[in-house]
Write a protein that holds these residues in place. Structure first.
Motif, PDB file in Angstrom:
ATOM      1  N   ILE A 268       0.855  -1.186   0.000  1.00  6.46           N
ATOM      2  CA  ILE A 268       0.000   0.000   0.000  1.00  6.46           C
ATOM      3  C   ILE A 268       0.889   1.232   0.000  1.00  6.46           C
ATOM      4  N   ASN A 270       0.285   5.022   1.026  1.00  3.86           N
ATOM      5  CA  ASN A 270      -0.655   5.904   1.704  1.00  3.86           C
ATOM      6  C   ASN A 270      -0.184   7.340   1.525  1.00  3.86           C
ATOM      7  N   ALA A 278      -6.505   3.285   5.515  1.00  3.18           N
ATOM      8  CA  ALA A 278      -5.223   2.848   4.958  1.00  3.18           C
ATOM      9  C   ALA A 278      -4.389   2.122   6.010  1.00  3.18           C
ATOM     10  N   GLY A 282      -3.047  -1.672   6.284  1.00  4.47           N
ATOM     11  CA  GLY A 282      -1.599  -1.844   6.361  1.00  4.47           C
ATOM     12  C   GLY A 282      -1.164  -2.973   7.279  1.00  4.47           C
ATOM     13  N   GLU A 287       2.876  -1.112   4.288  1.00  2.00           N
ATOM     14  CA  GLU A 287       2.320   0.208   3.977  1.00  2.00           C
ATOM     15  C   GLU A 287       3.433   1.249   3.995  1.00  2.00           C
ATOM     16  N   THR A 289       3.992   5.278   3.784  1.00  3.58           N
ATOM     17  CA  THR A 289       3.264   6.543   3.911  1.00  3.58           C
ATOM     18  C   THR A 289       4.139   7.701   3.454  1.00  3.58           C
ATOM     19  N   GLY A 302       1.666   3.084   9.668  1.00  2.00           N
ATOM     20  CA  GLY A 302       2.216   2.305   8.553  1.00  2.00           C
ATOM     21  C   GLY A 302       3.649   1.857   8.801  1.00  2.00           C
TER      22      GLY A 302
END
Length: 527
Positions: A268, A270, A278, A282, A287, A289, A302
């Protein structure tokens, strides 16, 4: 006057929460009238400060929703840090049986938005408070949507050709964060050759949980995107999903978790932070970010985060609160994409003098950002060199009233409101001048790209965008530097060349963003 205030407060404090919400507009209207009545400030005693002191004398006796409303007024109107800190404490300490998770998430965004444009309200205690509040909310929503049912997917099982971009807001190409989403999506799909799906969670300043708060900010939302399944940007097309304007919605968040479990994306991305949707997703895949205020740490749980500066001592406590590892925060140059320039103006068409040395000050919160100290500095510059003119571009609420207090500046200032082709105006200017603020990165990048040197303090997005070559220590040094640029052609040409070089790097996402992505995917915790 005070008897009337006491009577109103006494009446409002007797209300239940439902009754107070029903009468919210009465209190809000009264507070707004007081602000109008008591500004501008007098020379001896700030009447707003006096009012705030009276309003808070018996604050402990009021119900929490009324305390939040009054303190938000005091914070915004007085711009005294003590009220922001007091308000942050009230929100944190409020019983969840009275102010629930949706209310507190609404207040998280209201606080975050309120302090963003006010330098006087920016403080490490507030940052820690926001992080603590967000962490509490994250854990509460984690339990509510049963994230424990969705186990982490190891890299061997993930689809290496699929990346999901979560953004809490998606608007138009004039909107800098939206341009960031599009640019990162393009780099991943076009340059890294992975499929990108963009999901607008609509979590930025949500309406759900609406709680009394003075002059509440509202998040931008374009309903037309609910009918959009694909979004074209440059020569790439991306799958696109937009949530209804009722987030955070537990059912919708859980649907995304089930979808993540089924599709198994590689990771992901973000964009922005502060996005519970999000961050909860995560837990299933890594994730990354990227804060849209890239000179500051994003509020996120994240795994990884990118930031355009070195870590500071205060960052470590925030990371500890959010459960992040310092080694997972990667320093990287933040890159930009500009809205295509479609016009070319002459100075005469813009009402500028052909022989003038034109300063550019741009932003969407100029009433707050171009404060008294900054405007006094500009006024002094013009007093010393009458060839200097100033362009204010963007949004400067009450511009005529504010600028009238600075006679020399008023004679030489121009206000261009909400320009659709910012590059066309920028290329008619000579020097980018940045007030003390957190934002400004996009406008600084545009100026540098066109060869305008920058003059900025060493804080905020514009400073990180410009780089140390364009920093000054304070406003007196800024005044000196502006006059040097105006009077020394040699200095100007040298720094204009450096600006163009910097601008070229700032628009090279293929190199800088893709290199960041590759660095992160080799980390052991990405697996």
């Amino acid at each position: 006057m005070w008897n009337g205030i006491e009577n109103l407060l006494l009446k409002m404090k007797q209300y239940t929460i439902e009754e107070y919400y029903a009468q919210f507009s009465v209190m809000e209207h009264w507070l707004r009238e007081q602000e109008k009545l008591l500004t501008p400030k007098n020379r001896n005693r700030n009447p707003i400060t006096n009012l705030c002191e009276n309003l808070t004398l018996e604050l402990h006796t009021y119900p929490v929703w009324m305390r939040v409303h009054i303190l938000s007024f005091c914070m915004k109107c007085s711009e005294e840090l003590k009220y922001a800190q007091w308000l942050m404490d009230e929100i944190l300490e409020a019983d969840y049986d009275v102010l629930g998770e949706y209310n507190k998430y609404f207040l998280f965004w209201q606080m975050k938005s309120s302090v963003f444009g006010k330098v006087k309200l920016q403080d490490e205690k507030i940052e820690r408070g926001l992080a603590k509040l967000y962490r509490e909310l994250y854990e509460s929503f984690y339990a509510a949507v049963h994230v424990e049912m969705f186990s982490y997917i190891p890299i061997e099982e993930r689809n290496k050709d699929l990346v999901v971009i979560f953004t809490s807001q998606f608007l138009t190409e004039m909107h800098a964060p939206t341009k960031t989403v599009c640019d990162r999506a393009y780099a991943i799909q076009h340059d890294l050759r992975k499929k990108v799906i963009i999901i607008n969670t609509a979590m930025l300043i949500p309406k759900k949980g609406d709680t009394p708060f003075y002059y509440r900010d509202e998040g931008g939302y374009l309903e037309k995107y609910l009918r959009t399944t694909h979004f074209k940007y440059r020569d790439e097309t991306f799958e696109f999903v937009q949530c209804q304007d009722n987030m955070p919605d537990l059912g919708q968040i859980q649907k995304f978790l089930f979808w993540m479990k089924k599709e198994k994306p590689y990771c992901i991305l973000n964009i922005g932070g502060g996005d519970l949707c999000a961050d909860l997703c995560g837990n299933v895949v890594p994730e990354i970010t990227i804060s849209t205020v890239f000179s500051e740490m994003a509020v996120t749980t994240g795994t990884f985060q990118a930031i355009d500066r070195d870590l500071r001592p205060g960052d470590y406590e925030v990371m500890q609160i959010l459960g992040q590892k310092p080694e997972h925060v990667k320093k990287a140059l933040f890159t930009f994409v500009f809205k295509e320039q479609t016009h070319h103006f002459t100075r005469a068409e813009l009402g500028l003098s052909n022989g003038a040395f034109v300063l550019l000050v741009t932003g969407w919160r100029l009433k707050d950002e171009a404060d008294e100290e900054f405007l006094k500095m500009l006024n002094a510059v013009i007093e010393k060199d009458s060839y200097i003119e100033v362009v204010f571009m963007g949004l400067f609420t009450d511009y005529a009233q504010v600028i009238s207090s600075y006679p020399k500046l008023m004679q030489k200032a121009h206000y261009f409101e909400c320009q659709e082709d910012a590059l066309a105006v920028t290329e008619c200017c000579d020097l980018y001048v940045n007030p003390k603020r957190k934002g400004g990165g996009s406008s600084a990048a545009e100026a540098l790209f066109l060869g305008l040197p920058a003059v900025t303090l060493s804080v905020g997005d514009a400073a990180d965008t410009a780089g140390e070559d364009f920093w000054v220590a304070d406003y007196p040094k800024m005044e000196e530097m502006i006059l040097t640029y105006c009077r020394s052609r040699e200095t100007y040409q040298k720094m204009s060349g450096l600006a163009r070089e910097r601008g070229k790097s700032l628009t090279d996402s293929k190199t800088h963003f893709c290199e960041l992505f590759r660095r992160i995917e080799t980390d052991a915790d990405f697996r």
